[in-house]
Design a protein around this motif. Sequence first.
Motif, PDB file in Angstrom:
ATOM      1  N   ASN A 198      -2.261  -5.438  -4.764  1.00 16.76           N
ATOM      2  CA  ASN A 198      -2.527  -6.728  -4.119  1.00 16.76           C
ATOM      3  C   ASN A 198      -1.717  -7.807  -4.809  1.00 16.76           C
ATOM      4  O   ASN A 198      -1.763  -7.947  -6.029  1.00 16.76           O
ATOM      5  CB  ASN A 198      -4.005  -7.092  -4.254  1.00 16.76           C
ATOM      6  CG  ASN A 198      -4.880  -6.177  -3.443  1.00 16.76           C
ATOM      7  OD1 ASN A 198      -4.896  -6.254  -2.225  1.00 16.76           O
ATOM      8  ND2 ASN A 198      -5.590  -5.287  -4.113  1.00 16.76           N
TER       9      ASN A 198
ATOM     10  N   GLU B 114      -5.073  -7.798  -7.770  1.00 17.08           N
ATOM     11  CA  GLU B 114      -5.818  -6.598  -8.117  1.00 17.08           C
ATOM     12  C   GLU B 114      -4.980  -5.358  -7.842  1.00 17.08           C
ATOM     13  O   GLU B 114      -4.125  -5.372  -6.962  1.00 17.08           O
ATOM     14  CB  GLU B 114      -7.040  -6.585  -7.180  1.00 17.08           C
ATOM     15  CG  GLU B 114      -8.185  -5.811  -7.708  1.00 17.08           C
ATOM     16  CD  GLU B 114      -9.463  -6.103  -6.936  1.00 17.08           C
ATOM     17  OE1 GLU B 114     -10.140  -7.086  -7.256  1.00 17.08           O
ATOM     18  OE2 GLU B 114      -9.760  -5.328  -6.011  1.00 17.08           O
TER      19      GLU B 114
ATOM     20  N   LYS C 161     -10.611   0.267  -9.754  1.00 18.87           N
ATOM     21  CA  LYS C 161     -10.116  -1.102  -9.592  1.00 18.87           C
ATOM     22  C   LYS C 161      -9.678  -1.737 -10.906  1.00 18.87           C
ATOM     23  O   LYS C 161     -10.331  -1.568 -11.918  1.00 18.87           O
ATOM     24  CB  LYS C 161     -11.227  -1.993  -9.022  1.00 18.87           C
ATOM     25  CG  LYS C 161     -11.443  -1.813  -7.539  1.00 18.87           C
ATOM     26  CD  LYS C 161     -12.583  -2.720  -7.082  1.00 18.87           C
ATOM     27  CE  LYS C 161     -12.844  -2.565  -5.606  1.00 18.87           C
ATOM     28  NZ  LYS C 161     -11.839  -3.181  -4.759  1.00 18.87           N
TER      29      LYS C 161
ATOM     30  N   ASP D 214      -5.810  -1.406  -6.839  1.00 18.83           N
ATOM     31  CA  ASP D 214      -6.889  -0.479  -6.497  1.00 18.83           C
ATOM     32  C   ASP D 214      -6.282   0.884  -6.209  1.00 18.83           C
ATOM     33  O   ASP D 214      -5.229   0.971  -5.583  1.00 18.83           O
ATOM     34  CB  ASP D 214      -7.627  -0.931  -5.226  1.00 18.83           C
ATOM     35  CG  ASP D 214      -8.186  -2.337  -5.355  1.00 18.83           C
ATOM     36  OD1 ASP D 214      -8.560  -2.707  -6.478  1.00 18.83           O
ATOM     37  OD2 ASP D 214      -8.217  -3.062  -4.342  1.00 18.83           O
TER      38      ASP D 214
ATOM     39  N   SER E 170      -6.077 -11.934  -3.649  1.00 23.12           N
ATOM     40  CA  SER E 170      -6.727 -11.119  -4.662  1.00 23.12           C
ATOM     41  C   SER E 170      -5.625 -10.534  -5.538  1.00 23.12           C
ATOM     42  O   SER E 170      -4.594 -10.083  -5.038  1.00 23.12           O
ATOM     43  CB  SER E 170      -7.589 -10.070  -3.974  1.00 23.12           C
ATOM     44  OG  SER E 170      -7.096  -8.802  -4.218  1.00 23.12           O
TER      45      SER E 170
ATOM     46  N   THR F 282     -13.611   6.649  -2.674  1.00 25.34           N
ATOM     47  CA  THR F 282     -14.071   5.463  -3.411  1.00 25.34           C
ATOM     48  C   THR F 282     -12.876   4.846  -4.153  1.00 25.34           C
ATOM     49  O   THR F 282     -11.761   5.341  -4.023  1.00 25.34           O
ATOM     50  CB  THR F 282     -15.219   5.816  -4.367  1.00 25.34           C
ATOM     51  OG1 THR F 282     -15.692   4.617  -4.970  1.00 25.34           O
ATOM     52  CG2 THR F 282     -14.803   6.784  -5.456  1.00 25.34           C
ATOM     53  N   MET F 283     -13.120   3.763  -4.914  1.00 21.48           N
ATOM     54  CA  MET F 283     -11.988   3.014  -5.494  1.00 21.48           C
ATOM     55  C   MET F 283     -12.054   2.893  -7.011  1.00 21.48           C
ATOM     56  O   MET F 283     -13.118   2.612  -7.564  1.00 21.48           O
ATOM     57  CB  MET F 283     -12.016   1.567  -4.965  1.00 21.48           C
ATOM     58  CG  MET F 283     -11.606   1.425  -3.544  1.00 21.48           C
ATOM     59  SD  MET F 283      -9.813   1.512  -3.414  1.00 21.48           S
ATOM     60  CE  MET F 283      -9.646   1.253  -1.660  1.00 21.48           C
TER      61      MET F 283
ATOM     62  N   ASN G 297      -8.597  -5.748 -12.038  1.00 24.26           N
ATOM     63  CA  ASN G 297      -8.467  -7.109 -11.548  1.00 24.26           C
ATOM     64  C   ASN G 297      -7.873  -7.992 -12.654  1.00 24.26           C
ATOM     65  O   ASN G 297      -8.386  -8.048 -13.759  1.00 24.26           O
ATOM     66  CB  ASN G 297      -9.862  -7.610 -11.139  1.00 24.26           C
ATOM     67  CG  ASN G 297      -9.809  -9.012 -10.594  1.00 24.26           C
ATOM     68  OD1 ASN G 297      -9.606  -9.961 -11.335  1.00 24.26           O
ATOM     69  ND2 ASN G 297      -9.992  -9.133  -9.292  1.00 24.26           N
TER      70      ASN G 297
ATOM     71  N   SER H 215      -7.470   4.457  -4.435  1.00 22.59           N
ATOM     72  CA  SER H 215      -8.564   5.171  -3.777  1.00 22.59           C
ATOM     73  C   SER H 215      -8.524   6.634  -4.219  1.00 22.59           C
ATOM     74  O   SER H 215      -7.459   7.255  -4.271  1.00 22.59           O
ATOM     75  CB  SER H 215      -8.454   5.052  -2.257  1.00 22.59           C
ATOM     76  OG  SER H 215      -7.470   5.905  -1.770  1.00 22.59           O
TER      77      SER H 215
ATOM     78  N   ARG I  71       0.851  -1.199   0.000  1.00 21.03           N
ATOM     79  CA  ARG I  71       0.000   0.000   0.000  1.00 21.03           C
ATOM     80  C   ARG I  71       0.874   1.231   0.000  1.00 21.03           C
ATOM     81  O   ARG I  71       1.692   1.402   0.909  1.00 21.03           O
ATOM     82  CB  ARG I  71      -0.870   0.067   1.258  1.00 21.03           C
ATOM     83  CG  ARG I  71      -1.931  -0.952   1.230  1.00 21.03           C
ATOM     84  CD  ARG I  71      -2.844  -0.920   2.419  1.00 21.03           C
ATOM     85  NE  ARG I  71      -3.939  -1.777   2.042  1.00 21.03           N
ATOM     86  CZ  ARG I  71      -5.145  -1.381   1.698  1.00 21.03           C
ATOM     87  NH1 ARG I  71      -5.474  -0.120   1.769  1.00 21.03           N
ATOM     88  NH2 ARG I  71      -6.062  -2.235   1.305  1.00 21.03           N
TER      89      ARG I  71
END
Length: 490
Positions: free
Chosen positions: A377, A383, A405, A385, A381, A402-403, A407, A387, A352
Amino acid sequence: MRKHFTMIIFGGTGDLSQKKLLPTLYFLFSEGDFSDDFSIVGIGTTKYTNEEYAEMVKGAIKKNLPEKFDENKCTNFLRHVTYRSGDLRQEDIYKELCTHINGTYASKKNEPNVIYYLATIPDLVGPIVEHLNAKQLCVEKINSKIIVEKPFGNDKASAAKLNDLILKSFTEKQIYRIDHYLGKDTVQNLTFFRFGNSIFEPLWNRNYVDHVQITVAEDIGIEKRGPFYEQAGVIRDIIQNHMLQLIALVGMEPPANLASDAVRDEKWTLLKAIRPMDDENIRKFTVLGQYGPGKINGEPVCGYREEERVDKRSVVPTYFAGKFFIDNWRWSEVPFYVRAGKRMAGRASEVRVQFRQPPLKLFEKRASALPNELILNIQPSEEIDLSINVKTPGIEGYLKSTMLKFNYEKEFNTKQYPPYARLLIDCIMGDTMLFARQDAIETMWSIVDPIINFWDKTPRPDFPNYDAGTWGPKEADALMERDGRKWHEL
Ligand code: BG6
């Protein structure tokens, strides 16, 4: 990939071979990644005939890769597999290997490409490389390579000793030191993502990044590896290798190209800039934990001290949290918080990058915004993301987090490629980029050795200090809270 090879697996009947290596070789074969002309020789002390070994290999594939098992493909794969039993400390087995290897390349039909995989206990590495050397089986003219599994040493001194021993027989570019984290697509993506986008790199520094959090959490325990874990603990098992490799990939400067040494040079430079900690800082900035009994997925599990072949009063840590600083221009005073543990409440590896909070005066009470965060990630997962803060609908409108994303599975309709498969292919092809280099290994030991030594001499009457199925000891939360920050809730 259709390059010929001969792979000799020392420890061909062991746990690693059965769980990972042989199923992965079968996986690559079944995906059509091998030429028709390859051979795998398992070596072990068990007295198997070729047929008995083939049965064992088939069983290992069925058990560990059931979704890919296909009777016909497996039969075809096993045609390439043979077995030799013998004492790895004695000369005889190496005479047989000489005959096998010389026979394989006698016709000059194929370019030699011989790989020795050391899937044995570390004590056998010395005798194996000495015998290979004595029989001229290490020479570059047969294009020989050696794959060495972690743990690579037990501290800096033993890693250097082990390396010297291997270097007596092989050159650095013939040595492939495995860290399977580097074979994960999501870990390789740290480099692709950082340097393949222009929008993040300008922000990837002390001016915009508040801090970085890296987590490697596992819900499994030590899984019958009591003797190994008693000697390793979480710092040698995860922090010295996987975790520091992740820090290096997140923090390094852009390499000039993707050639093996260009990337490994940059990682090494970053590792050398990690600030060494004295005893006072180790006490302040690191936290150890050991799990007691608890519940995983509602099922009771035992504590570390009750695991098989573990000392009932063991003080070996199964959890580590720490704060590191990187003393260079880019990262000066940006904390890198890391944590890793067994028997956590869930399985999650992630990086992060938390950016600084923008001034929110403009929105005053209408802001429930959080700082921007980029979440890479790694697993389970797969992914990325990001924010962001947006206006909520309506007349007044609030600023809300909010995000965005991405994947992997949704985008590419496939799971990530198995890391061992990627690394074996690279070794067969002769690419060392995703393998650890000795200079980095020694630097990583020099980062963790003082931490291990400090805690070895510091009593830990509070162990076990976290219940299985939780997120670790409360001191790890305090480490963040003192800085006005929080671990992300997984
Ligand atoms: C290994 C460690 O290197 O990595 C294990 O020895 C750990 O203790 C494993 O469980 C984790 O790997 P992964 O790919 O499942 O995250």
